[in-house]
Motif scaffolding. Structure first.
Motif, PDB file in Angstrom:
ATOM      1  N   GLY A   9      49.004  -1.381  24.683  1.00 24.34           N
ATOM      2  CA  GLY A   9      49.864  -1.452  25.818  1.00 24.34           C
ATOM      3  C   GLY A   9      49.239  -0.986  27.551  1.00 24.34           C
ATOM      4  N   THR A  10      48.516  -0.020  27.485  1.00 24.33           N
ATOM      5  CA  THR A  10      48.085  -0.133  29.312  1.00 24.33           C
ATOM      6  C   THR A  10      47.282  -1.163  29.370  1.00 24.33           C
ATOM      7  OG1 THR A  10      47.779   1.747  28.682  1.00 24.33           O
ATOM      8  CG2 THR A  10      49.862   2.048  29.336  1.00 24.33           C
ATOM      9  N   GLY A  11      45.799  -0.963  28.688  1.00 22.93           N
ATOM     10  CA  GLY A  11      44.441  -1.121  28.887  1.00 22.93           C
ATOM     11  C   GLY A  11      45.118  -3.310  28.714  1.00 22.93           C
ATOM     12  N   ALA A  12      45.727  -3.572  27.525  1.00 18.01           N
ATOM     13  CA  ALA A  12      46.046  -4.931  27.089  1.00 18.01           C
ATOM     14  C   ALA A  12      46.723  -5.029  28.466  1.00 18.01           C
ATOM     15  CB  ALA A  12      47.042  -4.677  26.365  1.00 18.01           C
ATOM     16  N   LYS A  14      46.599  -5.120  32.060  1.00 15.44           N
ATOM     17  CA  LYS A  14      46.264  -5.010  32.732  1.00 15.44           C
ATOM     18  C   LYS A  14      45.273  -6.532  32.361  1.00 15.44           C
ATOM     19  CE  LYS A  14      44.534  -0.671  33.771  1.00 15.44           C
ATOM     20  NZ  LYS A  14      43.388   0.005  33.916  1.00 15.44           N
ATOM     21  N   ASP A  36      52.864   1.507  17.053  1.00 18.49           N
ATOM     22  CA  ASP A  36      53.598   2.305  17.246  1.00 18.49           C
ATOM     23  C   ASP A  36      55.143   2.242  17.478  1.00 18.49           C
ATOM     24  OD1 ASP A  36      53.109   1.106  19.508  1.00 18.49           O
ATOM     25  OD2 ASP A  36      51.691   2.646  20.371  1.00 18.49           O
ATOM     26  N   PRO A 193      41.374  -5.081  26.011  1.00 22.44           N
ATOM     27  CA  PRO A 193      41.020  -3.163  26.088  1.00 22.44           C
ATOM     28  C   PRO A 193      42.217  -2.131  25.691  1.00 22.44           C
ATOM     29  CG  PRO A 193      40.918  -4.151  28.540  1.00 22.44           C
ATOM     30  CD  PRO A 193      41.355  -4.985  27.781  1.00 22.44           C
ATOM     31  N   SER A 224      35.174  -3.535  26.175  1.00 24.33           N
ATOM     32  CA  SER A 224      35.290  -2.027  25.340  1.00 24.33           C
ATOM     33  C   SER A 224      36.328  -1.242  25.910  1.00 24.33           C
ATOM     34  CB  SER A 224      33.915  -1.858  25.463  1.00 24.33           C
ATOM     35  OG  SER A 224      34.173  -0.810  24.786  1.00 24.33           O
ATOM     36  N   PRO A 225      36.999  -0.656  25.733  1.00 22.41           N
ATOM     37  CA  PRO A 225      38.083   0.556  26.737  1.00 22.41           C
ATOM     38  C   PRO A 225      36.902   1.767  26.218  1.00 22.41           C
ATOM     39  CG  PRO A 225      38.829   0.842  23.532  1.00 22.41           C
ATOM     40  CD  PRO A 225      37.742  -0.466  23.874  1.00 22.41           C
ATOM     41  N   ALA A 231      36.991   7.941  27.110  1.00 17.46           N
ATOM     42  CA  ALA A 231      38.114   6.407  26.990  1.00 17.46           C
ATOM     43  C   ALA A 231      38.083   6.510  28.855  1.00 17.46           C
ATOM     44  CB  ALA A 231      38.818   6.543  26.509  1.00 17.46           C
ATOM     45  N   VAL A 232      38.841   5.016  29.000  1.00 13.00           N
ATOM     46  CA  VAL A 232      39.471   5.195  30.219  1.00 13.00           C
ATOM     47  C   VAL A 232      40.248   5.657  30.038  1.00 13.00           C
ATOM     48  CG1 VAL A 232      39.736   3.161  31.658  1.00 13.00           C
ATOM     49  CG2 VAL A 232      38.143   2.847  30.647  1.00 13.00           C
ATOM     50  N   SER A 233      41.162   5.816  29.495  1.00  9.13           N
ATOM     51  CA  SER A 233      42.024   6.981  29.530  1.00  9.13           C
ATOM     52  C   SER A 233      42.735   7.091  28.334  1.00  9.13           C
ATOM     53  CB  SER A 233      43.888   6.272  30.177  1.00  9.13           C
ATOM     54  OG  SER A 233      43.717   4.937  29.289  1.00  9.13           O
ATOM     55  N   ALA A 236      41.657   7.512  22.803  1.00 11.57           N
ATOM     56  CA  ALA A 236      40.683   6.983  22.310  1.00 11.57           C
ATOM     57  C   ALA A 236      39.360   7.222  21.829  1.00 11.57           C
ATOM     58  CB  ALA A 236      40.789   5.104  22.647  1.00 11.57           C
ATOM     59  N   THR A 288      34.253  -3.415  34.351  1.00 13.10           N
ATOM     60  CA  THR A 288      35.495  -3.728  33.042  1.00 13.10           C
ATOM     61  C   THR A 288      36.716  -2.866  33.492  1.00 13.10           C
ATOM     62  OG1 THR A 288      34.902  -2.130  32.004  1.00 13.10           O
ATOM     63  CG2 THR A 288      33.923  -3.984  30.681  1.00 13.10           C
ATOM     64  N   LEU A 289      36.184  -2.252  34.459  1.00 12.17           N
ATOM     65  CA  LEU A 289      36.977  -0.930  35.239  1.00 12.17           C
ATOM     66  C   LEU A 289      38.801  -2.458  36.315  1.00 12.17           C
ATOM     67  CD1 LEU A 289      35.543   1.518  35.801  1.00 12.17           C
ATOM     68  CD2 LEU A 289      36.704   1.862  34.255  1.00 12.17           C
ATOM     69  N   MET A 290      39.429  -2.147  36.088  1.00 11.38           N
ATOM     70  CA  MET A 290      40.755  -2.998  36.029  1.00 11.38           C
ATOM     71  C   MET A 290      41.914  -2.029  37.469  1.00 11.38           C
ATOM     72  SD  MET A 290      41.333  -5.715  32.971  1.00 11.38           S
ATOM     73  CE  MET A 290      41.518  -3.944  32.171  1.00 11.38           C
TER      74      MET A 290
HETATM   75  P1  GDP Z   1      48.403   2.393  24.790  1.00  9.71           P
HETATM   76  O1  GDP Z   1      49.178   1.689  23.702  1.00  9.71           O
HETATM   77  O2  GDP Z   1      48.572   2.522  26.463  1.00  9.71           O
HETATM   78  O3  GDP Z   1      47.214   3.655  24.332  1.00  9.71           O
HETATM   79  O4  GDP Z   1      47.577   1.238  25.907  1.00  9.71           O
HETATM   80  P2  GDP Z   1      45.896   0.625  24.753  1.00  9.71           P
HETATM   81  O5  GDP Z   1      46.407   0.633  23.280  1.00  9.71           O
HETATM   82  O6  GDP Z   1      46.457  -0.259  25.815  1.00  9.71           O
HETATM   83  O7  GDP Z   1      45.073   1.292  25.593  1.00  9.71           O
HETATM   84  C1  GDP Z   1      44.557   2.083  26.432  1.00  9.71           C
HETATM   85  C2  GDP Z   1      43.038   2.024  25.880  1.00  9.71           C
HETATM   86  O8  GDP Z   1      42.033   0.994  26.978  1.00  9.71           O
HETATM   87  C3  GDP Z   1      42.190   2.984  27.019  1.00  9.71           C
HETATM   88  O9  GDP Z   1      41.897   3.179  24.687  1.00  9.71           O
HETATM   89  C4  GDP Z   1      41.835   2.955  27.487  1.00  9.71           C
HETATM   90  O10 GDP Z   1      40.122   3.136  27.767  1.00  9.71           O
HETATM   91  C5  GDP Z   1      41.076   1.221  27.778  1.00  9.71           C
HETATM   92  N1  GDP Z   1      41.587   1.417  29.433  1.00  9.71           N
HETATM   93  C6  GDP Z   1      42.898   0.981  30.314  1.00  9.71           C
HETATM   94  N2  GDP Z   1      41.863   0.632  31.526  1.00  9.71           N
HETATM   95  C7  GDP Z   1      40.847   0.045  30.956  1.00  9.71           C
HETATM   96  C8  GDP Z   1      40.346  -0.885  32.276  1.00  9.71           C
HETATM   97  O11 GDP Z   1      40.770  -0.912  32.854  1.00  9.71           O
HETATM   98  N3  GDP Z   1      39.563  -1.361  31.573  1.00  9.71           N
HETATM   99  C9  GDP Z   1      38.728  -1.197  30.535  1.00  9.71           C
HETATM  100  N4  GDP Z   1      37.354  -1.992  29.781  1.00  9.71           N
HETATM  101  N5  GDP Z   1      39.285   0.432  29.301  1.00  9.71           N
HETATM  102  C10 GDP Z   1      40.851   0.396  30.003  1.00  9.71           C
END
Ligand code: GDP
Length: 308
Positions: A9-12, A14, A36, A193, A224-225, A231-233, A236, A288-290
């Motif tokens: 979701g959110t990381g992807a 971006k 999910d 990520p 890498s997330p 984890a960035v958020s 994870a 890698t921080l977007m």
């Molecule tokens: P979710 O379904 O919202 O949890 O979405 P994802 O599976 O895409 O999870 C978000 C993951 O992306 C988390 O593990 C974060 O640590 C990672 N993440 C979010 N923003 C960034 C970023 O800007 N850079 C990197 N490297 N990782 C990120």
């Protein structure tokens, strides 16, 4: 240049926005996690596919990273008065997506078809595919028993200690039409990520997808997330630890072996490069921080430039 992206979701979202600024829309196929997905109020909700479609369609709430911008929550409040569950924050505009998808599914369309309809309605020009048309449900074992992923993540705010994770239904699921082909035909597969345990592994649990990654001639790159041991958020880190993986780029590599070619890690994780390379993975050290649109595009560009 054909690109397939595995996405949570959110990381992807971006990184996909960054890629979408650089890659012809007809060349980008997104393979989204549906582990999910949930049913609520009689509706089929696909949070990760929706986040991807809202981001690529330019209607996402950028500050939250999910949901639609300019959202209101009148239906949620009204449903609460009927005693319906309100722990999952369905917005009024968002609700239209779930009503449309659920109606199409009830009429016998597949999730692939319903997702294409949602994407088209939002003006998304890229192809967005669910990982499978069959249900796969990520479940989390906490101290009080098994929870659906959204019960763990949203209702319980990711607080329960995680003892185990399973992907119900995965063994009897098949990749959605186009998924294996997109991986086999791509010049690059990009693992966004995303949470390795609850966004990427459910995709890999669908029989045939991991094999396609191994067989594809595509270069497989992941971001890498985990940055600096955290984890960035989101949860994870805790989920990786619960699954016996180190909470670091090393753990991400272990989760994605044996098909991973290149891992992009944040600058501060450069000291891990030798260890990662010893595991057979090329390392791309970059920012890698977007945190802005420009940084989304810059990371996407670095990945594309790293292709052989
Ligand atoms: P979710 O379904 O919202 O949890 O979405 P994802 O599976 O895409 O999870 C978000 C993951 O992306 C988390 O593990 C974060 O640590 C990672 N993440 C979010 N923003 C960034 C970023 O800007 N850079 C990197 N490297 N990782 C990120």
């Amino acid at each position: 240049m054909k690109i397939a992206a595995l996405a949570g979701g959110t990381g992807a979202a971006k990184l996909l926005r960054g890629l979408a600024r650089l890659v012809d829309p007809g060349d980008l196929t997104v393979i989204g996690n549906t582990g999910d997905d949930l049913r609520l109020w009689g509706l089929h909700i696909s949070p990760d596919l929706d986040t991807v479609c809202y981001a690529l369609g330019g209607v996402v709430d950028v500050a939250k990273g999910w949901g639609r911008r300019d959202e209101t929550f009148h239906a949620l409040e009204a449903m609460g008065r009927f005693g319906e569950p309100t722990w999952f924050g369905l917005g009024d505009r968002d609700l239209a997506t779930h009503l449309h998808r659920t109606r199409l599914l009830a009429e016998g369309r597949t999730l692939t078809e319903a997702t294409a309809a949602v994407a088209a309605g939002l003006g998304v020009a890229q192809r967005v595919l669910p990982m499978s048309d069959q249900p796969v449900r990520t479940r989390i074992l906490g101290p009080d028993g098994w929870l659906d992923f959204q019960e763990y993540f949203v209702r319980e705010k990711a607080q329960p200690a995680v003892q185990a994770v399973r992907y119900d239904g995965a063994e009897s699921a098949a990749p959605a039409p186009g998924v294996v082909e997109a991986i086999l035909e791509a010049r690059a597969v990009i693992v966004c990520p995303s949470n390795p345990i609850t966004s990427v592994r459910p995709i890999l649990a669908v029989p045939g997808i991991a094999r396609a990654l191994e067989e594809s001639r595509a270069t497989v790159l992941a971001v890498s997330p985990i940055v600096g041991g955290e984890a960035v958020s989101g949860p994870a880190g805790r989920l990786m630890a619960a699954c016996g993986l180190p909470v670091s780029a090393i753990g991400v590599t272990a989760a994605y072996a044996p098909w991973l070619d290149t891992l992009a890690v944040h600058e501060g994780d450069a000291p891990l490069a030798a260890d990662l390379e010893a595991r057979g993975v090329a390392v791309l050290v970059t920012d890698t921080l977007m945190t802005s649109p420009a940084k989304e595009t810059a990371l996407a560009r670095r990945l594309l430039e790293a292709l052989p």
